[in-house]
Scaffold this motif. Sequence first.
Motif, mmCIF file in Angstrom:
data_model
loop_
_atom_site.group_PDB
_atom_site.id
_atom_site.type_symbol
_atom_site.label_atom_id
_atom_site.label_comp_id
_atom_site.label_asym_id
_atom_site.label_seq_id
_atom_site.Cartn_x
_atom_site.Cartn_y
_atom_site.Cartn_z
ATOM 1 N N VAL B 479 -25.062 125.731 65.805
ATOM 2 C CA VAL B 479 -26.068 125.791 66.877
ATOM 3 C C VAL B 479 -27.340 126.561 66.477
ATOM 4 C CG1 VAL B 479 -26.472 126.452 69.276
ATOM 5 C CG2 VAL B 479 -24.259 125.542 68.600
ATOM 6 N N PRO B 480 -27.221 127.750 65.868
ATOM 7 C CA PRO B 480 -28.470 128.497 65.602
ATOM 8 C C PRO B 480 -29.451 127.719 64.742
ATOM 9 C CG PRO B 480 -26.553 129.889 65.236
ATOM 10 C CD PRO B 480 -26.030 128.507 65.451
ATOM 11 N N ARG B 482 -29.489 124.316 64.047
ATOM 12 C CA ARG B 482 -29.919 123.047 64.636
ATOM 13 C C ARG B 482 -30.847 123.245 65.823
ATOM 14 N NH1 ARG B 482 -25.121 121.060 66.656
ATOM 15 N NH2 ARG B 482 -25.685 121.881 68.700
ATOM 16 N N GLU B 483 -30.391 124.044 66.798
ATOM 17 C CA GLU B 483 -31.172 124.197 68.037
ATOM 18 C C GLU B 483 -32.254 125.272 67.876
ATOM 19 O OE1 GLU B 483 -30.478 122.191 70.641
ATOM 20 O OE2 GLU B 483 -28.649 121.327 69.780
ATOM 21 N N GLY B 484 -31.874 126.393 67.251
ATOM 22 C CA GLY B 484 -32.836 127.482 67.093
ATOM 23 C C GLY B 484 -34.028 127.038 66.268
ATOM 24 N N GLU B 486 -35.107 124.074 65.824
ATOM 25 C CA GLU B 486 -35.880 123.083 66.580
ATOM 26 C C GLU B 486 -36.830 123.775 67.573
ATOM 27 O OE1 GLU B 486 -35.647 120.123 65.540
ATOM 28 O OE2 GLU B 486 -36.723 118.997 67.078
ATOM 29 N N HIS B 487 -36.325 124.821 68.225
ATOM 30 C CA HIS B 487 -37.194 125.541 69.169
ATOM 31 C C HIS B 487 -38.329 126.272 68.449
ATOM 32 C CE1 HIS B 487 -35.336 124.651 72.953
ATOM 33 N NE2 HIS B 487 -34.130 124.892 72.441
#
Lengths: 159, 617, 266
Positions: B479-480, B482-484, B486-487
């Motif tokens: 998650v960190p 992939r999503e982090g 991206e943000h």
Amino acid sequence: MTVDLEKVNSIIEKYRDDREAFIALLQDISAEYRYLPEEVIRYVSEEIEVPVSRLFSLATFYTSFRLEPRGEHEVQVCMGTACHVRGAPRMLDKVTQKLNIKPGETTEDKRFTVETVNCVGACALGPLLVYDGKYYGKLTQWKIEKLLEGSNDEDDQSS
Amino acid sequence: MMKMTSPAELEKYRSSILEGIDSGRPSVSVCCGTGCSASGALEVVSAFERLLEEKGIQANINTKITGCHGFCEQGPLVLLSPGNRLYCKVTEEDVDDIIEETLLANRVVERLLFVDPVTGEKIEKEEEIPFYKKQLRLIFGDNGKMVPTDIRDYLSLGGYSALAKVLKGMGPQEVIQEIKNSRLRGRGGAGFPTGLKWESCDKAEGDIKYVICNADEGDPGCFQDRSLLEGNPHLVLEGMIIGAYAVGASQGYIYVRNEYPLAVKNFSTALEQAREMGLLGENILGSDFSFNIKVVRGGGAFVCGESSALITSIEGRIGEPRYKFVHAAEKGLWDRPTVLNNVKTWAAVPLIINRGAEWFSEIGTEQSKGTMIFSLTGKVNNTGLVEVPMGISLRELIFEIGGGILEGRKFKAVQTGGPSGGCIPEGLLNLPLDFEKLAEVGSMVGSGGMIVMDETTCMVDVAKYFLSFTQEESCGKCVPCREGGEHMLKILERITRGEGEERDLELLKEISDTMQCASLCALGKLAPNPVLTTLKYFPEEYLAHIKDKKCSAGVCKELIEYLIDPEACTGCGRCLKACPTGAISGEKEAVHILDQEQCIKCGNCMEVCRFDAVSVE
Amino acid sequence: MVSITINGREIKTDQEDITLLQLARSEGIGIPTLCFHKALLPYGACRLCVVEVTGGQNTKIVNSCAYPVREDGISVQTNTPKLKQIRKNILEFLLARCPEIDMVKKMASGLGVKEKRLPEKSLPEDQTEECILCGLCVRVCGEVIGKEAISFVHRGAEREVAAPFYSQSKDCVGCTACHFVCPTGAIKVKESGNKRFISPWNTEITLVTCEMCGISFAPENSGEYLQAKLGLPAEWLKLCPQCRRKVAAETMGKYDFTSRNVILKK
């Protein structure tokens, strides 16, 4: 679509004793057809007794694989760092504007596929693009214009 | 080719090769590395072949097609001996002169010599050119002297003597001890001590062990691994064979980036030749030691440069990293003890065995020994591959070897270590290059990328560039990352569009921290580096984008305007024709006007203007 | 015997191959997880279970779900401000990804997410993201069912779970184990007549009719495969879907991944 499965069989045979070499197998298929046809993937899965899902996963994970047929000419714009700081984004804009497609897409007439690559290791020549395997360095928008137009009337593109 | 069944036999064969070499015979080495080939080196080679044949002197002159010589900026390069003369930017048309003048009459073709951009002086010998002078080309130096596809060339330069030495009288423990004493550290990025890695693999239980060569050189702007494999494949191979002997591995793999077909080809040729000569395969040089290597082509994923992802990729799966609480040296490929080293690390092994750990450990700094090959690229005059002792300063590298900044512009930053490294500002140019010093300033040696940036490079854009790279290359598992990631990318996009807020900077730091601490693998842990270092060293650029909505480097499209200077414009009409949207108007020989409403900021006008009348603000 | 401290409390264990997460939980110390399931091998993707491990001078942050307890004397902290910050960030990320999922919302507020600072994932209209990519479905299908009917496809931000070519997977046995393990309810199963539909795999399974109650339930052709694979009792094929789910759920909970055997308790 139907494809000639004989070629596939010989590729499968080549990796018969090398059961983990799925990526190499897909690469060879990709080299043969210039993409990975669904029919072939399904066939290979049956033949080598590996779930289709695993091959599909590989085919979508690695960038060297395409699930759609490529155009007649392949244009790869180098987006490596050296090229980036030397203006590669503007060159990519030029190519995509000229052909009216996004990176990764193929023109409607199936003549061109545009892709980006992450460095081809010819940084002294940046910005550069690879057109059907040939390197065109120190690009300018004019050079791109000429290159892509030249191929329309089948002229010599190296000028 | 004859199969060698003992180290003595190999030495005998080497002597016979050396006897056959006529050192007085003129030779021509044409660099056919990627850069030179793309600038026409292959045409130069065929011109040589054609003309030498026409003149009926092909037998008197030794023509070599070699791998990369490193000085890509000046390609195609032609190196002539005797004399070690270097000709730059050679074209087909120059070849006749080279043959007539230099090869036959031993005169210099002045126009092909390198011209020092500072002094204007012409330099004849390769080793006197500033680009080469400060280098210490231990690993890379033989590239220009050999045909990579001819094992006899490698043997004539002392190739496989390290292997012979090992098999003749060094036990595996002794080899490991030698590598430990040399204090060689992994050249792939992390700088882990190679000897320790070998030792834990050696100690790990298991009858089947593997060695792997990581040649998945994914860092954009890096091409040293490629150049070594293309130009001197036997060196890497010899290192792997010695490593396998030391740890007791019977099978090796080399994982090569799919974009490097010539590297795959030359290395495969090297494997065949080594097998034929009994340097690879069963009972190497008549010993009990047997070892084989398979070539695996990568599928195109930067994350596969990460060791656990590379291993899963060899196993035929997607390149998803695994948590590494048990090291690959204990449990790697197919859960067997595995040593995985970078191309450059393997290439250093034969040198250490031949010349000794003591010699090697005298080069470099306290913590980082030996030399490092950097790809010097970007806005620097001398783009190319440079091999320097660890500890050289960034300033020497960029301004002396690299010849300074393109077009005399002002240096802004240098980015080292690829997308996981950081941007280093001018104030730190005296920093000595080694693993620790670069890490201290938030960057890394990495695989040796070094991208020079000048005042026309926007640091926010660069941070965005690297982050979009790592985001595209993230496997997407944790998650960190992939999503982090991206943000963070979205925030940087907002800032470069002029829609950023000051609190975004705090958010960037917070997300960076979570990515660094909690991501599963090094890709996610290091991805924030370019953002953090640019925030640290160039905060004013971020603030200019956020508060003043300005991009002083003239890069971020939404924040710039192209302007035509009425004083300088001659009304030649070039920009008018080049403009894709018809935003430029004006009669012939009258000052042209640019309509900002219609301008898409493609920069065509500025590129084509011959009078510097177009500027960007 | 290894002795460690967790949050200052001394804990001893002689269990080999025990992970920090297992040990902590067995001692009643809660560590949040999303991608962990005791029937499956640790995966380490959600990163919620991170803890701080200190040995000697070094402190490192590791995922406890896979961290083996084998170093004597290490001290572990499971809830420091740093770890809280990481978990809060992770939930912020997931909330931005799946703003409609109740389970994510609850967990987010439980872990201290108060305001929405991050933009929601942009999707085509009338689509919502329900999947957090924990991978439980993919792993249960491969590791427990032994089928690999679905897999991760694409990578990075594009990553998703799908059946091959986004169409009916011939390897799907219709067991719906994926549905059971899914923590967000993203995998939906509908039954109608003798058909079972599993979205989002676009899969349709034909069911056999129960001899006892006349309801269509077990997947045609694969009932015996599942029975053998999971070591299910013979009655399994005769149970109605509701009872079978219950049995399956219990089975999943008792799957011992170290020995890879199913232990069924009466």
